[in-house]
Design a protein around this motif. Structure first.
Motif, PDB file in Angstrom:
ATOM      1  N   ARG A 308       3.937   1.393  10.951  1.00  0.00           N
ATOM      2  CA  ARG A 308       4.286   1.116   9.467  1.00  0.00           C
ATOM      3  C   ARG A 308       4.766   2.634   9.059  1.00  0.00           C
ATOM      4  NH1 ARG A 308       5.259  -4.277   7.453  1.00  0.00           N
ATOM      5  NH2 ARG A 308       4.166  -5.528   8.960  1.00  0.00           N
ATOM      6  N   HIS A 309       4.501   3.588   9.811  1.00  0.00           N
ATOM      7  CA  HIS A 309       4.888   4.900   9.401  1.00  0.00           C
ATOM      8  C   HIS A 309       6.399   5.021   9.507  1.00  0.00           C
ATOM      9  CE1 HIS A 309       4.992   5.808  13.844  1.00  0.00           C
ATOM     10  NE2 HIS A 309       3.969   5.415  13.792  1.00  0.00           N
ATOM     11  N   LEU A 310       6.933   6.228   8.924  1.00  0.00           N
ATOM     12  CA  LEU A 310       8.525   6.034   8.809  1.00  0.00           C
ATOM     13  C   LEU A 310       9.207   6.163  10.328  1.00  0.00           C
ATOM     14  CD1 LEU A 310      11.090   6.244   6.966  1.00  0.00           C
ATOM     15  CD2 LEU A 310      10.729   8.697   6.775  1.00  0.00           C
ATOM     16  N   PHE A 311       8.701   7.037  11.203  1.00  0.00           N
ATOM     17  CA  PHE A 311       9.278   7.041  12.289  1.00  0.00           C
ATOM     18  C   PHE A 311       9.347   5.578  13.072  1.00  0.00           C
ATOM     19  CE2 PHE A 311       9.299   7.980  17.030  1.00  0.00           C
ATOM     20  CZ  PHE A 311      10.427   8.680  16.858  1.00  0.00           C
ATOM     21  N   GLY A 312       8.077   5.097  13.179  1.00  0.00           N
ATOM     22  CA  GLY A 312       7.916   3.685  13.695  1.00  0.00           C
ATOM     23  C   GLY A 312       8.809   2.689  13.049  1.00  0.00           C
ATOM     24  N   GLN A 313       9.140   2.482  11.881  1.00  0.00           N
ATOM     25  CA  GLN A 313       9.768   1.688  11.181  1.00  0.00           C
ATOM     26  C   GLN A 313      11.328   1.989  11.384  1.00  0.00           C
ATOM     27  OE1 GLN A 313       8.521  -1.621   9.746  1.00  0.00           O
ATOM     28  NE2 GLN A 313       7.044  -0.453  11.270  1.00  0.00           N
ATOM     29  N   SER A 314      11.743   3.263  11.707  1.00  0.00           N
ATOM     30  CA  SER A 314      12.877   3.680  11.921  1.00  0.00           C
ATOM     31  C   SER A 314      13.375   3.309  13.339  1.00  0.00           C
ATOM     32  CB  SER A 314      13.232   5.292  11.528  1.00  0.00           C
ATOM     33  OG  SER A 314      12.912   5.483  10.214  1.00  0.00           O
ATOM     34  N   GLY A 357       1.788   9.256  16.655  1.00  0.00           N
ATOM     35  CA  GLY A 357       2.784   8.191  15.839  1.00  0.00           C
ATOM     36  C   GLY A 357       4.017   8.078  16.764  1.00  0.00           C
ATOM     37  N   PHE A 358       4.191   9.105  17.704  1.00  0.00           N
ATOM     38  CA  PHE A 358       5.371   9.075  18.587  1.00  0.00           C
ATOM     39  C   PHE A 358       4.887   8.010  19.900  1.00  0.00           C
ATOM     40  CE2 PHE A 358       6.904  10.181  22.806  1.00  0.00           C
ATOM     41  CZ  PHE A 358       8.232   9.979  22.582  1.00  0.00           C
ATOM     42  N   ASP A 359       3.762   8.326  20.131  1.00  0.00           N
ATOM     43  CA  ASP A 359       3.050   7.529  21.286  1.00  0.00           C
ATOM     44  C   ASP A 359       3.349   5.943  20.740  1.00  0.00           C
ATOM     45  OD1 ASP A 359       1.578   6.942  23.585  1.00  0.00           O
ATOM     46  OD2 ASP A 359      -0.014   6.234  22.338  1.00  0.00           O
ATOM     47  N   GLN A 360       2.965   5.379  19.659  1.00  0.00           N
ATOM     48  CA  GLN A 360       2.895   4.025  19.423  1.00  0.00           C
ATOM     49  C   GLN A 360       4.292   3.491  19.231  1.00  0.00           C
ATOM     50  OE1 GLN A 360       1.673   3.450  15.269  1.00  0.00           O
ATOM     51  NE2 GLN A 360       0.919   1.352  15.768  1.00  0.00           N
ATOM     52  N   ALA A 361       5.401   4.368  18.417  1.00  0.00           N
ATOM     53  CA  ALA A 361       6.642   3.869  18.549  1.00  0.00           C
ATOM     54  C   ALA A 361       7.314   3.880  19.773  1.00  0.00           C
ATOM     55  CB  ALA A 361       7.269   4.803  17.311  1.00  0.00           C
TER      56      ALA A 361
END
Length: 478
Positions: A308-314, A357-361
Motif C-alpha cells: 500500500r506504499h506509493l511505489f507498490g500502488q504506482s 518495498g521494492f521486493d514486494q512490488a
C-alpha cells in the motif's frame, strides 16, 4: 546532396535508408527530409517486436549493488556490507536477505550486473532515460531541471512514433505515462531526462500528480490512503503548466485549447499543438481512460500484495496502464526527502523500507503480469541511474558510483534465471560484458520493434539517430 552515414536499411519505397535520405535531401519524389523520415517511421516502428509495451521501474538515487544483486560476502569487512546473502532460483545468484520474494521468482528475470557509465551524479537520470549522455556539466549535481534542448526520453520517442503509426487513431490511451509524479516534483524540481526535449513538448509523458503530506513526509515509506492515491492526469503542459485534470467539460476544454493555441502560435516548441488537439480531447473525455486510472477497481487482496506504499500502488497502476494499452510506462521511486535510494548516511532505510518495498512490488508485478498473460509481451526494466561506492561508512552509507551497478530485465522473451556480466571482487568495475545506457536503450527500442538505428528530425529538420552508439542485447532473449 545530403549524405548521412549509417547502416543500410530498407524503407517503405524499397530504397535503403541512405538512398532515401539522399533523395529526400535533393528534393526528389516531392519529399522533404522530414517526410522521408516520417515514412520510414510509419513503415518500421512497432513491427515484429518481442514486446508490445515497456514497464520501466526507475529507482532514482542509486541503489547499492553490494546490498542487492551483487553481494560480495568474501570481500573485506570494509566492502561487503551489513546484509547477508540468500540463495535464489538462479544458479550461482546470491542476493540480499531483504529481497526474499524476488529471490523466489528469479527464474523469471535476468540480472545484469555490469551497467556502467562515467556520469557520477544524479543527472545521470538523463543518460538512463534517454540513452544519451547529458549535454551539460554539473559535477556537484546542480543544474538539475529539464530544458527543451535535452535529448528526448525513450518514452517520448515511443509516443512520437506511435502517433505516426497506422493505428494511431485507434489508441485510447497516451503511449508514454509517468507515475506517480514527474521525477523531482516532490522536491520542487523538474529533473532532466524524463521529457521530450528537442522533440517537442507535445510528446511529454502524461504524468499523474500525487503529493506528500508535508515537507518531511515520504509516502514511499508508509501506507497511503485511497484519498491520497488520486492518480490524476496532469496532461499536456503549457507555459503556465495547464492541467487537463481541471478541465471537466468539453466546451471549457476546447476554449482553453483555442486560447493556448493563440497564445503560443509563434512559440516553436508548440508547433505540434494543433495536430494533437483532437487526440488530447479524446483522451481526456475517454471512459476507458478514466477507468484505467481508477486504482480502486483492483481487489483489496491484490493491492495488499503490491504494497500500500506509493511505489507498490504506482507499480500496480503501471500494470493497469500496460493492460489498457499504453506502450511505455515509467514508475519512479523518487527521493521526496532528498535521500531514499541515495543512501549516503546509513543502510537503515535500505533494510526497513527500500529493499522490502521494492521486493514486494516487483515480485507482485511479475507474478501478476504472468497470471494475466501479459509478461510475455511486456518488457519490465528495473534500474537506477548509478550504484554505490564499494567502500562504506561506519553506518554503511555509500557514495555515488556509476562504474558498476545492476539492472533487472524480465518478460518479452528475456531468458529467466540468468546473470549477465561479472564484476570484480569489490563490485567496482565490470570484468566482462559491460553494459552502457546506450546498450540498454537500444535493447528497449529493439524489443518494441523500433529500429535502433532509426533517425528522427530535430528542430532544424536534421536527421538525428535515436541512439548514437551501443548494441542491443539480443543474446538475453530466447
Amino acid at each position: 546532396m545530403l549524405t548521412v552515414n549509417g547502416y543500410a536499411k530498407q524503407v517503405c519505397s524499397g530504397l535503403t535508408r541512405r538512398e532515401a535520405l539522399q533523395a529526400g535531401g535533393a528534393g526528389l519524389f516531392g519529399l522533404s527530409l522530414p517526410g522521408v523520415l516520417a515514412a520510414e517511421e510509419v513503415a518500421g516502428a512497432f513491427q515484429n517486436g518481442r514486446a508490445k509495451s515497456v514497464l520501466f521501474l526507475f529507482l532514482f538515487g542509486g541503489p547499492s549493488q553490494l546490498e542487492s544483486f551483487d553481494m560480495k560476502p568474501e570481500a573485506s569487512s570494509g566492502i561487503r556490507g551489513p546484509f547477508h546473502p540468500i540463495d535464489s532460483r538462479t544458479p550461482g545468484l546470491h542476493i540480499s536477505e531483504y529481497l526474499p520474494q524476488t529471490a523466489n521468482i528469479s527464474d523469471k528475470l535476468c540480472v545484469i550486473r555490469t551497467m556502467t557509465h562515467k556520469h557520477n551524479d544524479h543527472n545521470a537520470c538523463h543518460y538512463i532515460q534517454t540513452g544519451h549522455k547529458w549535454t551539460r556539466s554539473a559535477a556537484d549535481g546542480g543544474d538539475v531541471n529539464a530544458r527543451g534542448t535535452d535529448w528526448p526520453a525513450m518514452g517520448s520517442v515511443v509516443e512520437y512514433l506511435s502517433r505516426r503509426s497506422p493505428d494511431a487513431h485507434q489508441r485510447a490511451l497516451p503511449d508514454y505515462v509517468y507515475l506517480p509524479n514527474r521525477l523531482g516534483v516532490l522536491q520542487g524540481l523538474e529533473r532532466t531526462g524524463q521529457h521530450a526535449g528537442w522533440l517537442g513538448s507535445a510528446y511529454n509523458a502524461f504524468a499523474t500528480d500525487i503529493r506528500k503530506r508535508n515537507a518531511a513526509d515520504n509516502p514511499y515509506f508508509r501506507d497511503c490512503t485511497d484519498a491520497e492515491l488520486d492518480f490524476r492526469i496532469r496532461g499536456l503542459a503549457t507555459k503556465e503548466e495547464m492541467t487537463l485534470d481541471r478541465l471537466n467539460r468539453r466546451s471549457s476544454l476546447l476554449q482553453q485549447f483555442d486560447q493556448a493555441n493563440r497564445d503560443f502560435h509563434e512559440d516553436h516548441q508548440y508547433k505540434n499543438y494543433d495536430r494533437i488537439q483532437q487526440r488530447a480531447l479524446s483522451l481526456v473525455t475517454s471512459e476507458k481512460m478514466r477507468s484505467a486510472f481508477d486504482i480502486q477497481q483492483e481487489s483489496a487482496k491484490l493491492r495488499d500484495r503490491y504494497g500500500r506504499h506509493l511505489f507498490g500502488q504506482s507499480t500496480l497502476m503501471g500494470r493497469r496502464m500496460i493492460e489498457a494499452g499504453a506502450r511505455f510506462v515509467t514508475v519512479c521511486w523518487d527521493a521526496p526527502d532528498g535521500y531514499s535510494w541515495d543512501s549516503h548516511r546509513s543502510a537503515h532505510h535500505l533494510q526497513h523500507h527500500l529493499l522490502p518495498g521494492f521486493d514486494q512490488a516487483y515480485s507482485a508485478l511479475l507474478t501478476d503480469l504472468e497470471e494475466r498473460g501479459l509478461l510475455d509481451e511486456t518488457l519490465v526494466v528495473a534500474v537506477g541511474e548509478m550504484g554505490r561506492t564499494p567502500t562504506g561508512t561506519a553506518a554503511w552509507g555509500r557514495g555515488h558510483w556509476s562504474h558498476c551497478f545492476p539492472c533487472l530485465l524480465a518478460g518479452a522473451g528475456v531468458k529467466g534465471g540468468i546473470v549477465y556480466g561479472t564484476s570484480d571482487a569489490e563490485a567496482a568495475y565490470p570484468v566482462d560484458n559491460p553494459v552502457t545506457p546506450e546498450d540498454l536503450a537500444k535493447t528497449i527500442y529493439w524489443s518494441l520493434g523500433i529500429d535502433p538505428e532509426l533517425f528522427l528530425p530535430d528542430r532544424e529538420d536534421r536527421p538525428i539517430p535515436i541512439i548514437e552508439s551501443g548494441t542491443p542485447l539480443k543474446q538475453l532473449f530466447g
